[in-house]
Design a protein around this motif. Structure first.
Motif, mmCIF file in Angstrom:
data_model
loop_
_atom_site.group_PDB
_atom_site.id
_atom_site.type_symbol
_atom_site.label_atom_id
_atom_site.label_comp_id
_atom_site.label_asym_id
_atom_site.label_seq_id
_atom_site.Cartn_x
_atom_site.Cartn_y
_atom_site.Cartn_z
ATOM 1 N N PRO A 528 35.100 32.372 33.296
ATOM 2 C CA PRO A 528 34.869 33.145 32.068
ATOM 3 C C PRO A 528 35.132 34.638 32.270
ATOM 4 C CG PRO A 528 32.789 32.662 33.122
ATOM 5 C CD PRO A 528 33.833 31.924 33.914
ATOM 6 N N PRO A 529 35.287 35.380 31.164
ATOM 7 C CA PRO A 529 35.499 36.836 31.254
ATOM 8 C C PRO A 529 34.348 37.558 31.949
ATOM 9 C CG PRO A 529 35.985 36.028 29.038
ATOM 10 C CD PRO A 529 35.347 34.903 29.764
ATOM 11 N N GLU A 530 33.155 36.958 31.930
ATOM 12 C CA GLU A 530 31.988 37.587 32.575
ATOM 13 C C GLU A 530 32.196 37.796 34.071
ATOM 14 O OE1 GLU A 530 30.701 36.001 28.738
ATOM 15 O OE2 GLU A 530 31.900 35.210 30.409
ATOM 16 N N PRO A 551 40.858 35.118 34.377
ATOM 17 C CA PRO A 551 40.602 35.966 33.197
ATOM 18 C C PRO A 551 41.168 37.371 33.399
ATOM 19 C CG PRO A 551 38.633 35.790 34.540
ATOM 20 C CD PRO A 551 39.613 34.850 35.136
ATOM 21 N N ALA A 552 41.530 38.012 32.301
ATOM 22 C CA ALA A 552 42.059 39.381 32.377
ATOM 23 C C ALA A 552 41.013 40.339 32.939
ATOM 24 C CB ALA A 552 42.512 39.839 30.995
ATOM 25 N N SER A 553 39.731 39.985 32.788
ATOM 26 C CA SER A 553 38.656 40.869 33.274
ATOM 27 C C SER A 553 38.619 40.983 34.788
ATOM 28 C CB SER A 553 37.305 40.355 32.774
ATOM 29 O OG SER A 553 37.046 39.046 33.268
ATOM 30 N N ILE A 554 39.483 40.231 35.492
ATOM 31 C CA ILE A 554 39.514 40.331 36.950
ATOM 32 C C ILE A 554 39.905 41.738 37.390
ATOM 33 C CG2 ILE A 554 41.927 39.648 37.285
ATOM 34 C CD1 ILE A 554 40.938 37.932 39.666
ATOM 35 N N GLN A 555 40.521 42.505 36.452
ATOM 36 C CA GLN A 555 40.918 43.877 36.794
ATOM 37 C C GLN A 555 39.716 44.759 37.124
ATOM 38 O OE1 GLN A 555 42.474 46.126 33.399
ATOM 39 N NE2 GLN A 555 41.471 44.667 31.999
ATOM 40 N N ALA A 556 38.503 44.333 36.704
ATOM 41 C CA ALA A 556 37.309 45.139 36.974
ATOM 42 C C ALA A 556 36.783 44.969 38.397
ATOM 43 C CB ALA A 556 36.204 44.770 35.983
ATOM 44 N N LEU A 557 37.308 43.993 39.123
ATOM 45 C CA LEU A 557 36.822 43.745 40.488
ATOM 46 C C LEU A 557 37.572 44.649 41.467
ATOM 47 C CD1 LEU A 557 36.614 39.828 40.437
ATOM 48 C CD2 LEU A 557 34.994 41.515 39.559
ATOM 49 N N THR A 558 37.327 45.912 41.365
ATOM 50 C CA THR A 558 38.114 46.912 42.099
ATOM 51 C C THR A 558 37.861 46.919 43.598
ATOM 52 O OG1 THR A 558 36.418 48.538 41.571
ATOM 53 C CG2 THR A 558 38.338 48.417 40.100
ATOM 54 N N GLN A 559 36.846 46.183 44.065
ATOM 55 C CA GLN A 559 36.593 46.116 45.509
ATOM 56 C C GLN A 559 37.032 44.775 46.107
ATOM 57 O OE1 GLN A 559 32.685 47.413 46.779
ATOM 58 N NE2 GLN A 559 32.450 48.763 45.001
ATOM 59 N N LEU A 560 37.647 43.920 45.304
ATOM 60 C CA LEU A 560 38.066 42.593 45.769
ATOM 61 C C LEU A 560 39.159 42.714 46.827
ATOM 62 C CD1 LEU A 560 37.546 39.558 45.218
ATOM 63 C CD2 LEU A 560 39.517 39.617 43.665
ATOM 64 N N GLN A 561 38.930 42.053 47.978
ATOM 65 C CA GLN A 561 39.886 42.121 49.082
ATOM 66 C C GLN A 561 40.583 40.778 49.335
ATOM 67 O OE1 GLN A 561 38.016 43.705 52.614
ATOM 68 N NE2 GLN A 561 36.931 45.288 51.464
ATOM 69 N N THR A 572 50.315 31.192 37.682
ATOM 70 C CA THR A 572 50.695 32.527 37.229
ATOM 71 C C THR A 572 49.469 33.428 37.283
ATOM 72 O OG1 THR A 572 51.737 33.788 35.438
ATOM 73 C CG2 THR A 572 50.202 32.040 34.795
ATOM 74 N N LEU A 573 49.690 34.724 37.409
ATOM 75 C CA LEU A 573 48.609 35.698 37.471
ATOM 76 C C LEU A 573 48.658 36.605 36.249
ATOM 77 C CD1 LEU A 573 48.803 36.818 41.231
ATOM 78 C CD2 LEU A 573 47.268 35.125 40.211
ATOM 79 N N PRO A 574 47.485 37.013 35.716
ATOM 80 C CA PRO A 574 47.493 37.924 34.562
ATOM 81 C C PRO A 574 48.038 39.292 34.958
ATOM 82 C CG PRO A 574 45.280 37.693 35.436
ATOM 83 C CD PRO A 574 46.113 36.692 36.164
ATOM 84 N N VAL A 575 48.679 39.948 34.015
ATOM 85 C CA VAL A 575 49.251 41.274 34.279
ATOM 86 C C VAL A 575 48.162 42.250 34.716
ATOM 87 C CG1 VAL A 575 50.467 43.217 33.232
ATOM 88 C CG2 VAL A 575 51.115 40.874 32.639
ATOM 89 N N GLU A 576 46.948 42.089 34.189
ATOM 90 C CA GLU A 576 45.850 43.017 34.470
ATOM 91 C C GLU A 576 45.477 43.057 35.954
ATOM 92 O OE1 GLU A 576 45.775 41.822 30.241
ATOM 93 O OE2 GLU A 576 45.911 40.754 32.171
ATOM 94 N N ILE A 577 45.880 42.038 36.729
ATOM 95 C CA ILE A 577 45.500 42.011 38.142
ATOM 96 C C ILE A 577 46.189 43.107 38.942
ATOM 97 C CG2 ILE A 577 47.295 40.473 39.057
ATOM 98 C CD1 ILE A 577 45.037 38.988 40.567
ATOM 99 N N SER A 578 47.221 43.708 38.358
ATOM 100 C CA SER A 578 47.928 44.798 39.055
ATOM 101 C C SER A 578 47.013 45.982 39.335
ATOM 102 C CB SER A 578 49.133 45.259 38.231
ATOM 103 O OG SER A 578 48.706 45.731 36.967
ATOM 104 N N ALA A 579 45.894 46.075 38.608
ATOM 105 C CA ALA A 579 44.942 47.165 38.855
ATOM 106 C C ALA A 579 44.288 47.050 40.227
ATOM 107 C CB ALA A 579 43.866 47.162 37.766
ATOM 108 N N LEU A 580 44.404 45.875 40.883
ATOM 109 C CA LEU A 580 43.769 45.649 42.182
ATOM 110 C C LEU A 580 44.734 45.850 43.346
ATOM 111 C CD1 LEU A 580 41.778 42.362 41.361
ATOM 112 C CD2 LEU A 580 41.146 44.746 40.919
#
Length: 621
Positions: A528-530, A551-561, A572-580
């Motif tokens: 889920p987006p949560e 979910p596109a909200s994965i972009q908020a996990l800025t510490q994910l390694q 496929t991966l969401p475009v928003e993951i590029s923030a990581l």
């Protein structure tokens, strides 16, 4: 544990018993060809192939030990590479034997001897059957791998299929096409290749996801090859000693006279019968001990060893009682020559000792193979073999055939006793000393070490305060799981693996301190987006779930390694993951079929991230 042992032992016993059954059927077929020459020829040919295949038994034993340890450690990639490594060695050895078939046949025939007529027929049999060598050695590799993977049923069904095919083909070629000894040989060759094909088909069906792990670089890894050859070389030397002892026993009897040779051959059948049953439990030992050594579960390994020896002792008592009560009947079952039976009775007391002298040696062989402690097994065999020949040399002049049997009993006892001594010494060093060293190192590291992991069962028993828990593993799925998790807002690591979850409890996304989340081996098909609320998350494992999208909200996990998507449906991966891109170091996408275009798109989204794709997909890292 007893149920596990029987699950592995019974199919292996059935598999082992099919070997002499097939030999008896082949002998019965050639026995109806109208000449004793055919019986002598198949006996000579069978002896040659038994010697060849016995020497290559290390392919099965070495493969099962390494595979069982990889299985226990959950290293599926290495398990796959072990099979391909064993098959490569099997095919290489088979090619060498095919090239050397003519000198091998000449040398063996020269040493063994036989009439010109028998040698002529045996030569025809040999040069047809030798082409089954690649199939036989390949089957050794598959059998060892299946046993290491805790699957004893597949080798059993393959063996039954092969034996039935061999019998039917031989009967057809001999009695319908009148091909005589060539028909028996051709039936054997075709049945062996049919068995190899069935083994390959079973592997593809039951272990199809392992195909994604294949890598020539890993198969031919110099370090892994060296370890594989080291263990197999030890098993090969141990087998040579075994052959030397079992070849010497009939040779010594023959030198004493025909009566001694006949009696010893008859009495050795009791040892062979016992060995067929104990071998099944030895195979179970290979599987279980290898699994627990790989998983570093010392107590489970010791439990398996104790249970195996319980079965070994019980079977020894049963066989000794059986031999004591039905001795004369069993002797007459093997032969109707009453002179041989009467002569064998003088040495029958040794038969009652065989189970107690030999059961430990059989079981320790399986245990040490599972632990890949081949050096210990080899060294024990060297000493036991020296004791056998030394004792016979010292006592044969005075005690004759009794000295031969006493030497054989001591050979079995020394094998079992020395292997027990070596094993316990090694296991103390492996599981106690190493564990102590690791614990001391973790204590020295102090606060830098990972938090201790607790389970819900431990908390239920009141062994630790809830407020102390930072690392939690859930072992049971209940209707109140979400409510239970809400009691741990301070959690930093959480494992929800193997709970058959169909959805992630929403309370998980309120654990704002969470750094590691393991959702592997469930039935989750939706994240889920949560998920974006877990902003401190550093490691996320979703492997072996039917998840298809992130979910596109994965972009908020800025510490994910590290993101583990191994064996999911994510293509496929969401475009928003590029923030990581700056934080995400590795994404595991193995065992997922996707095109090269999509792989390239992913690399463009995350140019600084390492991608792990299956080699079968046509790309590297």
């Amino acid at each position: 544990m007893n149920k596990e042992i029987l699950r592995l032992a019974i199919p292996n016993i059935i598999t082992t018993l099919t070997v002499p059954l097939l030999g008896m059927v082949d002998l019965a077929i050639v026995g109806h060809m109208g000449s004793s020459v055919y019986i002598g020829a198949i006996a000579l040919g069978t002896m040659i192939f038994n010697m060849i295949y016995w020497n290559f038994g290390f392919l099965r034993m070495g493969t099962s030990g390494f595979t069982a340890q990889a299985y226990g450690a959950e290293r599926r990639e290495e398990a796959a590479h072990i099979l391909f490594r064993a098959l490569f060695i099997a095919m290489s050895a088979a090619a060498l034997l095919l090239l050397l078939q003519y000198p091998i046949r000449r040398i063996v025939f020269h040493c063994v001897g036989g009439s010109a007529a028998v040698e002529q027929v045996a030569t025809r049999y040999f040069h047809i059957c030798v082409w089954a060598v690649p199939a036989v050695l390949g089957l050794y590799a598959f059998k060892g791998w299946f046993i290491g993977m805790q699957n004893a049923r597949l080798p059993m069904w393959i063996a039954i299929f092969m034996d039935v095919s061999n019998i039917l083909l031989s009967l057809f070629f001999v009695f319908v096409l009148h091909l005589k000894i060539e028909g028996v040989a051709l039936g054997t060759v075709l049945a062996q290749y049919a068995g190899l094909f069935v083994a390959w088909a079973c592997w593809r069906r039951h272990y199809r996801d392992f195909r994604g792990f294949f890598s020539w670089e890993e198969v031919f890894s110099l370090e892994k090859m060296r370890a594989f050859f080291r263990v197999n070389a030890d098993i090969f030397l141990r087998t040579l000693c075994l052959i030397a002892v079992f070849t010497f026993i009939p040779a010594a009897g023959a030198r004493m006279g025909d009566d001694f040779l006949s009696a010893n051959t008859l009495l050795m059948q009791f040892f062979t019968l016992f060995s067929y049953v104990l071998d099944g439990f030895a195979y179970a030992g290979e599987s279980l001990v290898g699994k627990y050594v790989g998983a570093q579960r010392a107590e489970k390994m010791r439990q398996a060893v104790r249970a195996l020896f319980g079965w070994g002792l019980s079977l020894s008592i049963c066989f000794s009682l059986l031999y004591a009560v039905f001795g004369d009947g069993l002797l007459r079952l093997f032969t109707d020559d009453m002179q041989v039976v009467a002569f064998a009775r003088h040495y029958y007391a040794w038969v009652l000792v065989i189970p107690f002298a030999g059961f430990a040696a059989f079981l320790w062989d399986g245990i040490l193979i599972g632990a890949t402690a081949s050096k210990l097994m080899r060294n024990a065999m060297f000493v036991a073999t020296a004791v056998f020949f030394g004792m016979y040399a010292l006592l044969s002049g005075r005690y004759g055939n009794h000295a031969l049997w006493l030497a054989f009993m001591c050979f079995l006892v020394f094998r079992g006793g020395l292997q027990a001594f070596f094993f316990h010494r090694r296991m103390r060093r492996l599981f106690v000393v190493k564990t102590l060293g690791i614990c001391l190192l973790l204590c020295a590291v102090g606060s830098l070490a990972a938090q201790p992991q607790y389970t819900d069962r431990m908390l239920h028993k009141g062994k630790v305060e809830v407020s102390e828990v930072r690392n939690l593993k859930i072992t049971r799925n209940t209707d109140t799981l979400g409510i239970y998790l809400s009691r741990f807002p301070q959690l930093e690591e959480l494992s929800l693996s193997r709970l058959r979850l169909k959805a992630v409890p929403m309370e998980v996304f309120s654990l704002s301190e969470l750094r590691v989340l393991d959702l592997s081996n469930n039935k989750i098909n939706y994240l889920p987006p949560e998920l974006g609320r877990l902003t401190r998350l550093q490691r996320l494992s979703v492997n072996r779930n039917p998840v298809a999208y992130l979910p596109a909200s994965i972009q908020a996990l800025t510490q994910l390694q590290y993101l583990d998507l191994w064996s999911t449906l994510v293509t496929t991966l969401p475009v928003e993951i590029s923030a990581l891109d700056t934080s995400l170091k590795t994404i595991d996408l193995r065992v997922i079929q996707m095109g090269e275009d999509e792989q390239e798109r992913m690399r463009r989204l995350l140019p600084h991230t390492e991608f792990l794709f299956s080699p079968s997909c046509g790309c590297g890292h």
